[in-house]
Design a protein around this motif. Structure first.
Motif, mmCIF file in Angstrom:
data_model
loop_
_atom_site.group_PDB
_atom_site.id
_atom_site.type_symbol
_atom_site.label_atom_id
_atom_site.label_comp_id
_atom_site.label_asym_id
_atom_site.label_seq_id
_atom_site.Cartn_x
_atom_site.Cartn_y
_atom_site.Cartn_z
ATOM 1 N N UNK A 1 0.826 -1.198 0.000
ATOM 2 C CA UNK A 1 0.000 0.000 0.000
ATOM 3 C C UNK A 1 0.861 1.250 0.000
ATOM 4 N N UNK B 1 2.532 1.654 -3.156
ATOM 5 C CA UNK B 1 1.659 1.825 -4.312
ATOM 6 C C UNK B 1 0.896 3.138 -4.270
ATOM 7 N N UNK B 2 0.492 3.498 -3.090
ATOM 8 C CA UNK B 2 -0.503 4.567 -3.040
ATOM 9 C C UNK B 2 -0.047 5.674 -2.120
ATOM 10 N N UNK C 1 -1.703 7.215 0.192
ATOM 11 C CA UNK C 1 -2.131 7.098 1.580
ATOM 12 C C UNK C 1 -1.592 5.826 2.205
ATOM 13 N N UNK D 1 -4.175 2.761 6.119
ATOM 14 C CA UNK D 1 -4.891 1.586 5.666
ATOM 15 C C UNK D 1 -6.209 1.395 6.415
ATOM 16 N N UNK E 1 -9.260 3.643 5.447
ATOM 17 C CA UNK E 1 -9.792 3.674 4.087
ATOM 18 C C UNK E 1 -11.283 3.328 4.106
#
Lengths: 489, 218, 664, 318
Positions: free
Chosen positions: B201, B204-205, B207, B210, B213
């Motif tokens: 995560x 990749x992203x 934010x 986790x 979300x």
């Protein structure tokens, strides 16, 4: 022999997929292995009619119920794995995935299937738990396969919720073992072996068994997708690639439910039918009600299908609550019918979302005009899903209702029938929007990647199989009756 | 029955629950992980103690496994995660610490009520400790529900698991080895999976919140 | 049984043919196979009605876990006869009619499945078999409604209404059946045995549940809302089958369950049935008068006729329970004859509506007119059909209504007050709907087929193809025969209406050409009446020709001195019904909008005037809409439940765990 | 052929002839009475018959867009009325087919006539025909039920809906005549008869203003022999209804025996009774004004309620 052959087939396919880099034929190879599993499962069903089969020093065991579940797993995984090549091809061309992750995907799918097979073929209730927990791990990666924010979020929720739920099931299993250690009267060797547990079931301490069964219902119920621990299900199903959603919805839930069926038999023997019935009835009805209200204003195609799975699992729970041989036979038929139908639905939904670029119901329009074949498959699948004849879900739902009323639960039947009618209305509204909504005169669009004839045939064949199962007695009846006897007094 | 054996058992079992409650109390993620390590060790002590007393080789092996997995591997993994995380504090739990402790007390009472029903089947010095395990399960679950930090969530999950393991040891002197093995490895794998997810995560992203979300909803 | 099974088999083969044959060779072979199947069913049903012997069949090889049970007795055979009678016509009609949507693989297969279920439902003799065919009937008709959806978008919402209502109805029927079947067998003979041991309350609940479902299928008010949407939206041969045969299945179910399986029960059951009938007859009749869509008018008139049938069934039940078995028998015979007669004329009328739509491109009466010049056969069919439904003496509707009225009149002798009230309301409803029906159908014929064409489509119309005409003539001709010599059917009717209940053996119908009540004072001889009418008309006609010059001079019609009159000056369907609509404004709640645009220069001159007049279904607007809105609100609210927060999801699980621990 | 058959044939023939001539005469009589009470001399009573004779000899004219229905409608009107007259118990209780002379047969034969008239009106394709048809059907839709229910009220006592049966039963039980149920039914029937025959206050038979016409608007396009047929049909309908009112409530004098003398007496009594009815209706016409079209439903609903009350009273008194 057959038992081993089944597991070996699945493991071999896993091994091959793990050893080689991704090639389209590997997808077809896994499909072939699923087909072999299905065939062996049918063979196992036939042999299991004459009595349970054993393998590997009694650590593997297959009675009619296990054999039936193997058939379900084989059928659904055949559908799902047949789509592997296509799905990977789509994802590779659109850059969603790489060959590395494609290989992960295939391997994990095979691991997933193998875990489910071992769950239903093991003789040990502890190994059953381990296998089911192992599916969680395999599927987590499959859910996050697309590596989008949504996929990560879904798999995060999935793994947390399922792990904690399934842990409770472990506690329940332990308590059953504990109760068995201290059975009064009969002296015997305590183990989690199914036959041993069942032979001691009548002597288990009721107080401990009560708590154990309650924990098992909550725990396995999480994995089944029963309310109130269902929340992972819509997220995971909507984010996973279509074949994975098909596998999860079609069999994973049912395999967990299989665990519940086994433990229900133990609990009924120890406690009498009242407590297990009340518990299963409550979770079943709550799930059904929840699915009903969530389906009314649903906006996402895949979530819609996911909630429909919750609905069907609720129905299964209510059926299992009754627990008469008729009810269990109907429950099993429902498992198969739902598995096949739901995988057809998820696979076609995958095609739809790929073609239309969205899973939002309001943005999918005039499917029947654009893609008549796909739309037709989807439409008939929905008809099967709402349990209209001649599909087999009709027969199973009606017989469940019969059994429930026979058991004096007519009020539960009344509630579920109302829920089913509302669900019918909701699904009909959504289907209208997707199949017929929008501009009516859209010409059929020739997609660059239209569904090949082989896969179309497979999906249509699956629906036809549902019709045959719902219409004719010979393929299944004796197996169903036999399997129901293994978990009913 | 040797008193040392009972004494060690009671101490270790108590430590398991105590460390669970402590995780609720502490806010620093690193401290929480330490508590978890303590708990893993205590758990393995319980197993080993029981195994030595009852001469169960399988249980001894299990104890060793628990020590490796829950006392070493998992805390180490979590520590690595926590180190990479700039915000390594459980800053704003959904239920604040004092209230959490009150809840925990209530949960412990509940587990005694329920636990006595379980232990009534075969009351002994050992099984009577089982409610501690149930209390750990409930406290762990409570943590899982109320803590926002991703590591806290994982810790909550492991607390539940440890509680169950404690009950397993106390009630049944361990389930068959293969099951226990599977169970422990599963937990390890879950943690690996979770770690992998968190890492991916972050990689990749934008934010990394986790647990906050909420993109997927109806 | 062999022939009957062969009929089912033929329909199944036809379905397979529809699904498998290539498009160009699909329609005719499929339709003819279907027609053959219906003919076989017709023959089988007639044989059972003539001999009176029931036939049964059971196989464990079909329908897992229960097996399939069929049993055809005279009552069932009567309804099979009804379905097959219309089925033949619908199939023949299909040859010329099916195009585009209806000629598709799915639609052709479903059409044949629909036929199959229509002849199978009255024979199903176990709960599972019945529900199987019943739901299959719903499914196939649902898909058929959608067959033409690309050209008629309103079919989509109609299909949803229909699907949901029929699903609810089926659920209700199922629950009712299961309550009776609880703890015992599921075959109808078991149900019949078990119901005797049930408490009156339980039996009453079961009956109400089942009644709810069947009444909804029959289109009884207030469960009718789907009918005026679905019947018009379906392709015409399907509408014909739905309106004449499928609706009859609802009636069949009420008779079968109420009378045979639950043994009549108590008077209040039948009071309820009759009240449904009265409401349907009046409401349907009233809406039929104000409808301007041909098929919608026909659909409402179906509700009207179903109401009359239910009045008959209800009166028969109530009278039977009040000890007037013979009179009950007469009322039941009237109801059954009305079902058959209605199948004939309503089937023909729907087929004719399809012909009109095909020829003119519209179903709106306000756009039709003058079709008698271009479509003489269709016009004749409509005139005879309208005459039948208006109960013009000597046509089929009349014989059945007469029989019904006899049953009611002699029922005034009943001792129980509820029964007498039922009978009284029945007579009143029968009388009132007679007048309303006359208005509706004079409007249909007069506005739609007489006068001058109101649109280019109507002006360019031409007669439809041979197969369509043959189908319409078959239904019309058979209907005329039934009306003229109802005596032919007396024996069959007697068997179909017979119950196990004791009745005066001397009472009933005498065998002959007309209908003569034995034991009661009453008779009609339709054939003789027709003879009289024909003689007078011929005499008058001859005298008329003789007395004057043969030639008729054509002149302009009188227009207050205006020379030329345009078709737009004619009365329209809306204006025709306006006085009656005004009379019943409190029930119909018409909504009228007048929009006046003034000329810019002066407010005293109007530039344009727009008038719109709508009659919405009050039951739908006031009864159903709020429920639908409520459900949708619940659904939207429920979305907040799944807000995406994992904390909330975990908390739910935690709560569940705590509850479970405390409870266990 | 039996004597009964020939007696029936004779009775039928006499009834048709008597009503065919009597109907127009009653119309003429009522006009005369109205004229006299208004202080005019008025046309002779036989004027309607003379009009018919004159019309028969005239040319046949059809509107340009009319179909075969326009020509057929008057024939149907007349035929349905003649058949109803032929089988009803007017002069005798046993004419041909009297076993079929059921209430429902007579009511629906009359309805058939009304429908035919309305269709004839619509066939031409003008505003007036449609208007007349619409209004006439509306009135008919409200009046026919009252007629049916009113006669049903009578049939409760006699346990048959067969009209000769009702008449015979009343003859056998003279005490029934003054029952409350009968009187209520009589009231209802009178209203129906006024509506059905198009008399004031429902319709004005002598209006010549298109917009106020009801019945006349439908026959606006008829000319010559067809107008004669339609007019004769209407007159016979009036005769039939007056006779039925008379015979159902005061059946005495009707021929029940198989003798020619009784038939002659039956004719005489019928003439007497219908004259009284006609005078009564004429008096009502003189003393009331025509109602607005949209007030009519109130009157007709009143008639319907009276008839239902008659049934209820009959049931209570049973």
């Amino acid at each position: 022999m057959l038992i081993l052959a089944i597991l070996v087939t699945s493991l071999t396919a896993t091994g091959i997929a793990a050893a080689l880099t991704w090639r389209p034929w590997i997808g077809w190879m896994t499909a072939a292995s699923s087909a072999v599993v299905l065939g062996l499962g049918v063979g196992l069903s036939v042999t299991s009619l004459s009595g349970p089969q054993w393998a590997l020093h009694h650590s593997l065991r297959a009675d009619s119920l296990s054999a039936f579940m193997v058939v379900v797993i084989g059928a659904v995984s055949l559908l799902a794995t047949a789509f592997t090549s296509r799905t990977m091809h789509q994802e590779l061309t659109s850059g969603v995935t790489t060959t590395r992750y494609a290989r992960h995907y295939v391997v994990l799918t095979q691991v997933f299937i193998t875990c489910m097979l071992s769950a239903v073929l093991t003789a040990n209730l502890g190994v059953l738990w381990v296998s089911i927990e192992a599916t969680t791990i395999a599927t987590t990666f499959l859910v996050s396969h697309r590596r989008t924010d949504g996929a990560f979020e879904a798999s995060w929720k999935y793994v947390i919720l399922c792990s904690v739920g399934i842990a409770l099931a472990f506690l329940g299993t332990v308590l059953i073992y504990y109760a068995q250690l201290h059975t009064s009267g009969v002296a015997h060797h305590a183990s989690l072996d199914w036959t041993t547990v069942m032979s001691a079931a009548h002597h288990l301490d009721p107080r401990v068994t009560r708590i154990a069964f309650a924990l098992l219902v909550v725990g396995y119920g999480t994995k089944v997708g029963l309310a109130p621990l269902h929340s992972w299900l819509p997220d995971a199903h909507s984010q996973a690639p279509a074949p994975v959603s098909a596998l999860m919805s079609g069999v994973l839930l049912s395999v967990a439910f299989y665990g519940l069926l086994r433990f229900r038999a133990v609990a009924v023997a120890a406690l009498g039918p009242a407590f297990p019935r009340a518990l299963l009835l409550v979770v079943g009805l709550v799930s059904l009600l929840l699915a009903t209200v969530m389906l009314i204003a649903q906006r996402d195609l895949k979530r819609m299908l996911a909630y429909s799975s919750i609905e069907h699992m609720g129905l299964l729970a209510i059926g299992a609550a009754v627990g008469t041989p008729l009810a269990i036979a109907a429950v099993l038929l429902h498992i198969l019918g739902h598995g096949v139908t739901k995988s057809v639905m998820f696979l076609s939904a995958g095609e739809i979302s790929h073609a239309q670029g969205t899973t939002e119901i309001s943005r999918i329009t005039a499917l029947l005009a654009r893609q008549p074949t796909l739309g037709g498959i989807f439409g008939f699948g929905l008809l099967s899903l709402v349990a209209l004849p001649p599909f087999s879900l009709f027969v199973s739902e009606l017989n469940m209702a019969r059994a429930e009323v026979d058991a004096g639960l007519w009020w539960a039947v009344a509630i579920s029938l109302v829920c089913l009618a509302v669900i019918f209305a909701a699904l009909a509204r959504h289907a209208r929007q997707m199949l017929l909504g929008g501009a009516a005169d859209v010409p059929p669009t020739a997609l660059p990647t239209a569904l090949p004839a082989s896969l179309t045939t497979l999906l249509v064949g699956a629906l036809v199989a549902c019709v045959v199962l719902g219409l004719l007695t010979w393929p299944l009846q004796s197996l169903l009756v036999h399997a129901a006897q293994t978990v009913t007094p | 029955m040797s008193t040392t054996y009972v004494g060690v058992l009671e101490l270790a079992a108590g430590a398991v629950l105590l460390s669970a409650v402590m995780t609720l109390w502490r806010r620093s993620v690193r401290a929480i992980v330490s508590m978890l390590r303590l708990q893993g060790v205590a758990l393995s002590v319980v197993a080993v103690d029981l195994a030595l007393h009852e001469h169960e080789h399988a249980l001894l092996a299990t104890g060793a496994l628990v020590l490796v997995v829950k006392g070493v591997a998992i805390p180490a993994l979590l520590r690595r995660i926590a180190q990479r995380d700039p915000r390594s504090r459980e800053s704003r739990p959904l239920v604040n610490v004092p209230a959490s402790l009150v809840f925990a007390a209530a949960l412990i009472v509940l587990s005694y009520v329920v636990g006595t029903r379980i232990t009534a089947l075969a009351p002994s010095v050992v099984t009577n400790l089982a409610p501690l395990g149930l209390a750990t399960v409930l406290v762990g679950y409570f943590m899982l529900v109320t803590r926002r930090h991703a590591v806290s969530k994982i810790v909550g999950l492991i607390l539940v698991d440890n509680g169950i393991a404690l009950m397993t040891f106390l009630l049944t002197s361990g389930v068959p080895l293969i099951v226990e093995l599977g169970a422990s490895l599963d937990v390890l794998l879950v943690v690996v999976v979770l770690q992998f997810l968190m890492v991916s995560m972050r990689h990749h992203s934008a934010t990394d919140r986790l647990t906050e979300m909420k993109a997927l909803h109806d | 049984m062999g022939l009957y099974l062969a009929a089912l088999g033929l329909c199944a083969v036809a379905a397979a043919a529809g699904a498998l044959l290539p498009r160009r060779r699909r329609v005719t072979p499929t339709a003819l196979l279907g027609a053959l199947g219906c003919l076989a069913a017709l023959t089988a049903a007639l044989r059972i009605l003539v001999t009176g012997d029931a036939v049964t069949f059971h196989t464990a090889q079909v329908l897992p876990l229960t097996g399939l049970s069929l049993s055809l007795d005279p009552l069932g055979a009567w309804f099979v006869l009804t379905s097959a009678f219309v089925g033949v016509a619908a199939c023949v009609y299909l040859v010329g009619y099916a195009r585009e949507g209806l000629a598709s693989r799915t639609a052709m297969a479903m059409f044949m499945v629909f036929l199959l279920t229509l002849v199978a439902v009255p024979a199903a003799s176990s709960v599972m078999s019945f529900m199987f065919f019943w739901e299959l009937m719903a499914l196939s008709s649902l898909l058929l409604i959608l067959a033409d959806q690309s050209r008629h978008p309103e079919a989509r919402s109609a299909a949803i209404w229909y699907g949901v209502m029929t699903h609810l109805g089926a659920a209700s029927i199922l629950l009712g059946f299961l309550v009776v079947a609880a703890g015992g067998g599921q075959s109808f003979s078991d149900l019949s045995a078990q119901s005797s041991a049930m408490s009156p309350l339980a039996r009453g609940i079961a009956f109400l549940l089942i009644l709810l479902g069947f009444a909804s299928k029959a289109g009884a008010v207030p469960l009718h809302v789907w009918l005026p949407k679905a019947h018009p939206a379906a392709p015409s041969p399907v509408s014909a089958l739905m309106s004449s045969a499928m609706v009859a299945m609802g009636v069949y179910g009420i008779i079968r369950v109420g009378r045979d399986l639950l043994h009549g029960g108590s008077v209040w059951w039948w009071v309820v049935v009759s009240l449904l009938g009265v409401a349907s007859a009046l409401y349907g009749g009233l809406h039929a008068t104000t409808s301007t869509d041909v098929k919608r008018l026909l659909a409402y008139s179906t509700i009207d006729v179903v109401g009359l049938v239910l009045i008959g069934v209800g009166a028969a039940g109530a009278l039977g329970d009040s000890g007037l078995g013979s009179v009950a028998h007469v009322a039941m015979m009237g109801a059954l004859l009305l079902v058959l007669a209605h199948a004939g004329f309503k089937g023909a009328l729907f087929l004719a509506a399809g012909a009109v739509e095909r020829a003119t491109g519209t179903r709106d009466l306000d756009l039709l007119g003058g079709l008698i010049h271009s479509m003489p056969v269709t016009t004749l069919v409509v005139v005879v059909g309208a005459g039948s439904i208006m109960a013009v003496p000597t046509l089929s509707g009349f014989s059945s209504e007469w029989l019904l009225l006899q049953g009611l009149l002699h029922g005034f002798g009943a001792a129980s007050t509820p029964t007498v009230i039922v009978v009284l309301l029945g007579v009143v409803a029968l009388a009132l709907t007679g007048g309303l029906t006359a208005v509706a159908f004079v409007k249909l014929v007069g506005i739609g087929f007489l006068g001058r064409a109101r649109s280019p489509g109507a002006a360019k119309a031409s007669e439809v193809s041979m197969s369509m005409r043959v189908a319409m003539i078959w239904l019309t001709g058979a209907g005329v025969v039934i009306g003229l010599v109802p005596g032919l059917l007396v024996a069959a009717l007697d068997r179909a209406a017979a119950t196990g209940r004791a009745r005066d053996a001397a009472t009933g119908l005498a065998h002959g050409t007309g209908l003569v009540l034995t034991g009661l004072h009453g008779a009609i001889a339709p054939a003789a009446l027709l003879g009289g009418l024909v003689v007078v008309m011929v005499l008058v006609g001859v005298l008329n020709q003789r007395a004057t010059q043969r030639r008729v001079r054509r002149v302009e019609a009188w227009g207050c001195g205006r020379d030329e009159q345009t078709p737009r000056m004619q009365y329209t369907a809306t204006s025709f019904a306006e006085p009656l609509q005004r009379v019943f404004a409190d029930v119909l709640r018409p909504q009228a909008d007048i929009e006046v645009t003034h000329v810019a220069e002066s407010r005293y001159y109007e530039q344009s005037l727009a008038y719109e007049n709508r009659v919405v279904d009050v039951v739908e607007a006031r009864g159903y809409r709020p429920i639908i809105d409520g459900v949708l609100r619940v659904g939207r609210g429920a979305r907040r439940l799944q807000n995406g927060s994992i904390h909330r999801y975990l908390a739910l699980g935690f709560l569940a765990l705590l509850v479970v621990l405390v409870v266990a | 052929m039996s004597a009964d058959f020939w007696y029936g044939a004779l009775a039928t023939l006499i009834q048709v002839v008597v009503v065919a001539f009597g109907g127009p005469l009653l119309v003429g009589l009522m006009s005369k009475v109205k004229a006299r009470s208004e202080g005019r001399v008025g046309a002779p009573v036989t004027q309607p018959l003379r009009d018919l004779w004159k019309l028969v000899a005239k040319e046949r004219l059809h509107a340009r867009h009319a179909s075969v229905v326009l020509g057929l409608a008057p024939t149907v009107i007349l035929a349905s009325t003649v058949v109803a007259v032929a089988i009803s118990p007017l002069v005798s209780t046993r004419p041909w087919l009297s076993s079929s002379a059921d209430i429902l047969v007579i009511v629906y034969l009359l309805l058939t006539g009304s429908a035919a008239a309305a269709l004839g009106g619509l066939d031409v394709g003008t505003a007036f025909g449609g208007m007349g048809a619409s209004r006439a059907m509306t009135i008919g839709a409200l009046a026919e039920p009252a007629l049916l229910v009113a006669v049903v009220a009578l049939s409760i006592q006699s346990k048959t809906s067969n009209l000769p049966g009702i008449v015979s039963a009343t003859l056998a039980h003279p005490d029934w005549v003054l029952g409350p149920s009968r009187l209520l039914a009589l009231g209802a029937l009178l209203i129906v008869v006024i509506a059905e025959t198009g008399r004031i206050p429902v319709d004005n038979p002598s209006t010549h203003l298109e917009l106020t016409m009801i019945h006349e608007a439908m026959t606006l396009e008829y000319a010559g022999p067809e107008l004669a047929l339609a007019t004769l049909g209407e007159a016979m309908r009036l005769g039939l209804l007056f006779s039925l009112v008379a015979n159902l409530f005061l059946p005495w004098g009707i021929s029940t025996q198989r003798s020619v003398m009784s038939l002659v007496a039956g004719v005489a009594f019928l003439a007497l009774k219908t004259t009284f009815v006609a005078l009564g209706v004429a008096l009502i016409e003189v003393r009331s004004a025509k109602l607005r079209l949209f007030r009519l439903p109130e009157l007709l609903a009143g008639g319907f309620v009276l008839s239902v009350l008659a049934v209820v009273t009959g049931l209570v008194a049973r």
